[in-house]
Design an enzyme around this catalytic site. Structure first.
Site, short mmCIF file in Angstrom:
data_model
loop_
_atom_site.label_atom_id
_atom_site.label_comp_id
_atom_site.label_asym_id
_atom_site.label_seq_id
_atom_site.Cartn_x
_atom_site.Cartn_y
_atom_site.Cartn_z
N ASP A 45 33.89 13.19 -27.76
CA ASP A 45 33.51 14.45 -27.13
C ASP A 45 34.76 15.30 -26.94
OD1 ASP A 45 30.61 15.10 -25.46
OD2 ASP A 45 32.29 16.48 -25.22
N ASP A 61 24.44 20.67 -29.15
CA ASP A 61 24.21 22.08 -28.85
C ASP A 61 23.44 22.71 -30.01
OD1 ASP A 61 24.47 24.87 -28.39
OD2 ASP A 61 26.35 24.55 -27.31
N LYS A 77 21.56 31.05 -32.34
CA LYS A 77 21.79 32.30 -33.06
C LYS A 77 22.21 32.02 -34.51
CE LYS A 77 23.06 35.01 -28.98
NZ LYS A 77 24.09 35.85 -28.33
N ASP A 80 15.87 17.53 -28.12
CA ASP A 80 14.64 18.03 -27.50
C ASP A 80 14.37 19.46 -27.95
OD1 ASP A 80 16.83 19.15 -26.18
OD2 ASP A 80 15.70 19.46 -24.33
N THR A 109 20.11 8.98 -23.29
CA THR A 109 21.26 9.67 -22.71
C THR A 109 20.85 10.19 -21.33
OG1 THR A 109 20.70 11.90 -23.47
CG2 THR A 109 21.83 10.48 -25.04
N TYR A 112 20.94 13.25 -20.38
CA TYR A 112 20.17 14.47 -20.65
C TYR A 112 18.74 14.11 -21.03
CZ TYR A 112 18.98 18.96 -22.84
OH TYR A 112 18.37 20.14 -23.17
#
Length: 211
Positions: A69, A118, A122, A154, A191, A193
């Site tokens: 990370d 992420d 856009k 997700d 995770t 998240y």
């Protein structure tokens, strides 16, 4: 997902060189020496707070895991989990996912995981998505022939984009889950998240793909 800056994070990482590889370019081509064994090496790009990588290491002691990370504070939280779990088969790197060939020789990694990356929704940010073709070029180099990627998200848009990206690259989509937690898939390690948002009813998508 951005995490608030954590005071002392850099010092925390520096004080634990057994787990945090501070000069990973020196380990290129010799990761088995770093771990002290010849077991398979699995990496997670975007390891977040370390719940997945630590859980996998506890579940599979015969596999070496590397959590990657770029966010300093996030990696310091991952280190907390590794230290608390006392897993001997985990290392952590603070590097960018686009530069993996600087730290791994061709074919040195046996498998990789992309979890809740992420989505960069856009169009102008497409090249930042971890399943964009330039990233796939990098992954293909460090993985063996027919190397495998496990991808979870997700975000439906990112999932559909990634399926298309994998397919257009010539990869084989081996298994696809459109609602992982409603399936009969066993052995899922979540995770932080994933646990948070699946508890709110968020659908989780997953795919296993091979080069």
């Amino acid at each position: 997902m951005r995490v608030r800056k954590r005071k002392g994070a850099e010092e925390h990482l520096a004080n634990n060189p057994h787990y945090v590889i501070l000069n990973p370019e020196d380990a290129k081509g010799r990761w088995h020496d770093v771990f002290g064994n010849d077991r398979p090496i699995h990496i997670e790009v975007g390891s977040g707070k370390g719940g997945f990588i630590t859980g996998m290491a506890l579940k599979n002691p015969d596999i070496n895991y590397i959590g990657i990370d770029i966010q300093l504070s996030v990696l310091s939280y991952a280190l907390d989990k590794v230290l608390a779990s006392e897993v001997p088969n985990v290392k952590l790197l603070r590097v960018d996912g686009s530069s993996l060939t600087n730290y791994f020789e061709d074919g040195e990694v046996d498998m990789m995981y992309l979890n809740f990356s992420d989505p960069w929704p856009k169009t102008k940010h497409e090249k930042r998505r971890l399943t964009y073709k330039d990233f796939l070029d990098t992954y293909k180099r460090i993985l063996p022939e027919h190397g495998e990627i496990h991808f979870k998200t997700d975000n439906r848009g990112l999932f559909e984009y990634s399926l298309a990206s994998f397919s257009q690259y010539g990869m084989t989509l081996r298994q696809i889950w459109l609602d992982l937690h409603a399936s009969n898939y066993e052995g899922n390690v979540m995770t932080e998240y994933e646990e948070k948002f699946s508890n709110k009813g968020q659908v989780i998508y997953r795919v296993e793909a091979n080069f």
